[in-house]
Scaffold this active site. Structure first.
Site, PDB file in Angstrom:
ATOM      1  N   GLU A  84      40.502 -32.781  40.750  1.00  0.00           N
ATOM      2  CA  GLU A  84      40.246 -34.017  41.492  1.00  0.00           C
ATOM      3  C   GLU A  84      39.146 -34.820  40.809  1.00  0.00           C
ATOM      4  OE1 GLU A  84      42.083 -35.113  43.733  1.00  0.00           O
ATOM      5  OE2 GLU A  84      43.144 -33.378  44.534  1.00  0.00           O
ATOM      6  N   CYS A 147      39.186 -31.336  52.695  1.00  0.00           N
ATOM      7  CA  CYS A 147      38.943 -31.092  51.270  1.00  0.00           C
ATOM      8  C   CYS A 147      38.173 -32.253  50.638  1.00  0.00           C
ATOM      9  CB  CYS A 147      40.255 -30.859  50.521  1.00  0.00           C
ATOM     10  SG  CYS A 147      40.953 -29.227  50.881  1.00  0.00           S
ATOM     11  N   HIS A 171      42.391 -28.878  43.759  1.00  0.00           N
ATOM     12  CA  HIS A 171      43.452 -28.660  44.738  1.00  0.00           C
ATOM     13  C   HIS A 171      44.538 -27.801  44.095  1.00  0.00           C
ATOM     14  CE1 HIS A 171      43.033 -31.856  48.083  1.00  0.00           C
ATOM     15  NE2 HIS A 171      43.260 -30.714  48.664  1.00  0.00           N
TER      16      HIS A 171
HETATM   17  N1  PCA Z   1      43.267 -27.949  52.293  1.00  0.00           N
HETATM   18  C1  PCA Z   1      42.926 -29.022  53.210  1.00  0.00           C
HETATM   19  C2  PCA Z   1      41.693 -28.538  53.943  1.00  0.00           C
HETATM   20  C3  PCA Z   1      41.594 -27.088  53.673  1.00  0.00           C
HETATM   21  C4  PCA Z   1      42.550 -26.831  52.556  1.00  0.00           C
HETATM   22  O1  PCA Z   1      42.693 -25.771  51.954  1.00  0.00           O
HETATM   23  C5  PCA Z   1      42.773 -30.363  52.509  1.00  0.00           C
HETATM   24  O2  PCA Z   1      43.369 -30.546  51.447  1.00  0.00           O
HETATM   25  O3  PCA Z   1      42.094 -31.234  53.029  1.00  0.00           O
END
Ligand code: PCA
Length: 228
Positions: A84, A147, A171
């Protein structure tokens, strides 16, 4: 003294009964302990809660005093690992957090900075991993759920604490155990707000757990290179 990496991950949240980042963090700790014995890796679970994650992250940063922070979250529906690039000052999601908090267009920090860029070596890691044939991308949205919140708060709180450290967010897609076909009906739901990709066809894409562990360990190594 050994450099310390703080690696955060999340547990379940609505639509994701088992969060793959739990096992991935564990795997990355193991891989790094072998590949980089010069590093100290501290893995911490953060609650999938806007307020709770800020408090837990602040406590962890104060206690661990890391030299780098890498946070992991799952984005169901993505098919590669996303480095990200940017965190925005916005909480806004159709799903509640685990405290029942549903937010719509709320700033994370009123009058705070609108955005932070990752201070991990995003481009360099991406180029290196791509060249090695790994399934990675640079992503320009971490969503607007917990996140993105943690990514933003990692940057803000580490600065507030005077920690001038590389910090950022990765991610991951849904994962499956090595050599196993993903089983249907794992109950994984993609949420666009949570960085997910909602597809028309049935099912979500998966990557083998070992591939994702390897990528996370490589990103960590790029972030805290060995000094000889
Ligand atoms: N993914 C979510 C919150 C916790 C996670 O593992 C997100 O992408 O916001």
């Amino acid at each position: 003294m050994a450099n310390t990496l703080l690696l955060t991950y999340f547990g379940p949240f609505p639509g994701v009964p088992v969060n793959p980042t739990v096992a991935l963090a564990e795997g990355a700790v193991r891989a790094l302990n072998t590949a980089r014995p010069d590093l100290r890796i501290v893995a911490r679970e953060l609650p999938v809660s806007y307020d709770g994650s800020s408090a837990a992250l602040c406590a962890a940063l104060q206690e661990v005093q890391p030299d780098a922070l890498i946070s992991l979250g799952v984005a169901v529906g993505r098919d590669v690992v996303s480095l990200e690039q940017v965190a925005i000052n916005l909480d806004s999601a159709g799903i509640e957090d685990n405290d029942g908090d549903r937010r719509c267009d709320e700033p994370i920090v009123p009058d705070g900075r609108e955005a932070y860029f990752s201070s991990l070596p995003v481009r360099a890691s991406y180029e290196r991993l791509r060249a090695a044939g790994e399934p990675v991308e640079i992503s320009y949205t971490a969503g607007t759920y917990v996140c993105n919140h943690v990514f933003y708060e990692g940057q803000r709180i580490s600065r507030e604490l005077g920690l001038s450290i590389p910090a950022g967010f990765v991610h991951v897609p849904a994962t499956c155990a090595d050599g196993e076909e993903p089983t249907e009906g794992t109950g994984m739901t993609a949420h666009r707000d949570a960085g997910g990709v909602v597809r028309d066809e049935q099912g979500v894409p998966y990557l083998p757990e070992s591939t994702v562990v390897r990528i996370i360990a490589e990103i960590a190594s790029d972030t805290l290179p060995a000094v000889d």
